[in-house]
Design an enzyme around this catalytic site. Structure first.
Site, PDB file in Angstrom:
ATOM      1  N   GLY A   1       0.813  -1.210   0.000  1.00  0.00           N
ATOM      2  CA  GLY A   1       0.000   0.000   0.000  1.00  0.00           C
ATOM      3  C   GLY A   1       0.847   1.261   0.000  1.00  0.00           C
TER       4      GLY A   1
ATOM      5  N   GLY B   1      -0.291   4.456   0.289  1.00  0.00           N
ATOM      6  CA  GLY B   1      -1.041   5.603   0.796  1.00  0.00           C
ATOM      7  C   GLY B   1      -0.207   6.389   1.799  1.00  0.00           C
ATOM      8  N   PHE B   2      -0.879   7.156   2.657  1.00  0.00           N
ATOM      9  CA  PHE B   2      -0.161   7.993   3.615  1.00  0.00           C
ATOM     10  C   PHE B   2       0.722   7.151   4.542  1.00  0.00           C
ATOM     11  CE2 PHE B   2      -3.745  10.908   2.663  1.00  0.00           C
ATOM     12  CZ  PHE B   2      -3.004  12.015   2.284  1.00  0.00           C
TER      13      PHE B   2
ATOM     14  N   VAL C   1      -1.759  -7.814  -4.121  1.00  0.00           N
ATOM     15  CA  VAL C   1      -1.523  -8.938  -3.216  1.00  0.00           C
ATOM     16  C   VAL C   1      -2.796  -9.761  -3.099  1.00  0.00           C
ATOM     17  CG1 VAL C   1      -0.878  -9.619  -0.874  1.00  0.00           C
ATOM     18  CG2 VAL C   1       0.242  -7.664  -1.961  1.00  0.00           C
TER      19      VAL C   1
ATOM     20  N   GLU D   1     -17.419  18.890   1.619  1.00  0.00           N
ATOM     21  CA  GLU D   1     -16.537  19.614   0.712  1.00  0.00           C
ATOM     22  C   GLU D   1     -16.989  19.477  -0.739  1.00  0.00           C
ATOM     23  OE1 GLU D   1     -12.481  19.518   3.434  1.00  0.00           O
ATOM     24  OE2 GLU D   1     -12.734  18.016   1.862  1.00  0.00           O
TER      25      GLU D   1
ATOM     26  N   ASP E   1      -5.623   3.261   8.128  1.00  0.00           N
ATOM     27  CA  ASP E   1      -7.061   2.963   8.136  1.00  0.00           C
ATOM     28  C   ASP E   1      -7.371   1.493   8.373  1.00  0.00           C
ATOM     29  OD1 ASP E   1      -7.385   5.607   7.599  1.00  0.00           O
ATOM     30  OD2 ASP E   1      -8.108   5.370   5.551  1.00  0.00           O
TER      31      ASP E   1
ATOM     32  N   ALA F   1      -5.746  10.963   7.624  1.00  0.00           N
ATOM     33  CA  ALA F   1      -4.337  10.902   7.237  1.00  0.00           C
ATOM     34  C   ALA F   1      -3.377  10.928   8.418  1.00  0.00           C
ATOM     35  CB  ALA F   1      -4.027  12.064   6.286  1.00  0.00           C
ATOM     36  N   GLN F   2      -3.636  11.767   9.420  1.00  0.00           N
ATOM     37  CA  GLN F   2      -2.651  11.957  10.480  1.00  0.00           C
ATOM     38  C   GLN F   2      -2.296  10.694  11.271  1.00  0.00           C
ATOM     39  OE1 GLN F   2      -0.348  14.098  11.646  1.00  0.00           O
ATOM     40  NE2 GLN F   2      -0.717  15.145   9.710  1.00  0.00           N
TER      41      GLN F   2
END
Length: 423
Positions: free
Chosen positions: A15, A17-18, A83, A174, A305, A322-323
């Protein structure tokens, strides 16, 4: 998979991602072999996906090549792969391009859209978790504008111009604000033969307020901003069925719409092969200890996540934003270096830096630990933080230029139907 054999410990990260990118950076040029796997060859800055959907940004502004991230990392490799399964006993993963042995495996597979078992919604709604999905939404919206100009009846035209967004978390709020700005600033100029009064934006939320994950102050101000922009907000409202044209809900609300965007929830994206007891049944997240180690496995870790870590401060796990992913990735990088040196590991403690959401031009809400504010200053803070968080100097420059241009000209420059969407 053609990864060179090495005497160095091999860490496989699934992965980009972040969490995965944060970990890769921490392990750069250390005495380790690092293999990063992802189904895409780029990292996506997901907080700005809604701007791609609403024609504010092009996808290359929020995507960054994974190979570019590791290009100066010794003993680091990237493979474009999916995977399929994990064989924990043999420390091996199976992918669509072959098998690979690991010394330590890190799962940072993130989440996927959760339709809660509703097949009609899954078949006909528009999710927004990936760049191609964001481009599909952009194309569909612009195609519907074009179709509306040649619609034969007012009912058909109104259905094409009615946009339903399900889920009033940060993504839904948003996106609703961005589409409202399209209605207020772009449609009158690009489509003078359309009546903007026919265009409706409906935001549906199952909870009793928008932005339920944020403070009541943020929720109240966000709803106020949305209504000023012309968005119709419906709380305590669930979608029960959608057939591509009609939206049925749990109440009296019934809408005719050609566009339903699903932002109502996510579920973990686990990999086959691990003991089912290591997974939470409902959330599909791996149970991990304070070191992000998957329950029941010494050499398998989960981040972001997909990881469920219970702490005193977060008894239901950390928020899927994200954090936590970034912070977990950084600490696990340090802990893996300690692990190979047989040093004690440090437990993870999440430092909440606050949450925020923007609702269009000069309108945003920010929740910090001791401060809650809304309006222009919150919008400026939101822009600055998101700009600095983007991966790559080029992306920051392009996004800043686009935002400046859009702000001065009340324009969205990316309203192109490059790849027509077919339902």
């Amino acid at each position: 998979m053609n990864i060179p054999e090495s005497e160095l410990p091999r860490i496989v990260i699934v992965g980009g991602g972040f969490a995965g990118v944060s970990l890769v950076k921490m392990l750069a040029n250390k005495n380790l072999q690092v293999v990063l796997l992802d189904k895409h060859n780029y990292h996506t800055f997901q907080p700005l996906l809604y701007q791609v959907s609403s024609a504010g940004l092009e996808p290359d502004s929020i995507a960054y090549p994974l190979r570019k991230i590791i290009k100066n990392h010794k003993n680091s490799f990237f493979r474009l792969a999916e995977v399929k399964a994990i064989n924990a006993e043999e420390k091996r993963i199976e992918t669509n391009i072959g098998a690979l042995h690991y010394d330590y495996l890190v799962l940072a597979t993130g989440t996927k859209t959760n339709f809660f078992g509703n097949k009609t919604i899954e078949d006909y709604s528009m999710p927004m978790k990936k760049v191609p999905q964001a481009l599909n939404i952009r194309s569909l919206m612009l195609q519907n504008f074009e179709k509306a100009t040649i619609a034969n009846t007012s009912e058909e035209r109104k259905a094409l111009l009615t946009f339903v967004i399900v889920g009033a978390g940060p993504t839904g709020v948003e996106l609703a604000g961005a589409i409202a700005e399209l209605k207020n600033h772009i449609v009158p100029r690009d489509y003078p033969d359309l009546d903007t009064q026919d265009m409706q934006i409906h935001l549906l939320e199952g909870n009793d307020r928008v932005l339920p994950v944020m403070s009541e102050h943020a929720s109240k101000k966000a709803e106020e901003f949305l209504k000023k922009l012309g968005v119709e907000v419906h709380c305590n409202t669930f979608v029960t069925e959608y057939n591509g044209k009609s939206v049925a809900t749990n109440g009296a609300l019934h809408l005719e719409s050609e566009t339903l965007i699903w932002a109502a929830g996510v579920t973990g994206a686990p990999v086959d092969g691990l003991d089912a007891n290591s997974l939470l049944d409902r959330a599909n997240r791996y149970k991990v200890d304070r070191y992000n180690r998957v329950e029941g496995y010494d050499s398998i870790f989960a981040l972001g996540d997909i990881a469920y870590m219970e702490t005193e401060a977060y008894p239901k796990g950390h928020p899927q934003v994200a954090q936590p992913a970034i912070q977990q990735g950084k600490l696990l990088g340090k802990n893996l270096l300690r692990l190979v040196k047989n040093k004690p590991l440090k437990p993870f403690t999440y430092k909440d830096k606050g949450s925020m959401a923007t609702i269009g031009r000069n309108k945003a809400v920010v929740d910090l630990k001791h401060f809650k504010f809304a309006g222009f200053f919150a919008w400026f803070v939101w822009m600055f933080i998101h700009l600095m968080a983007l991966v790559g100097f080029r992306n920051r420059v392009i996004v800043f230029f686009n935002w400046t241009y859009n702000y001065i000209n009340f324009d969205k420059a990316a309203r192109l139907i490059i790849r027509p969407f077919k339902k």
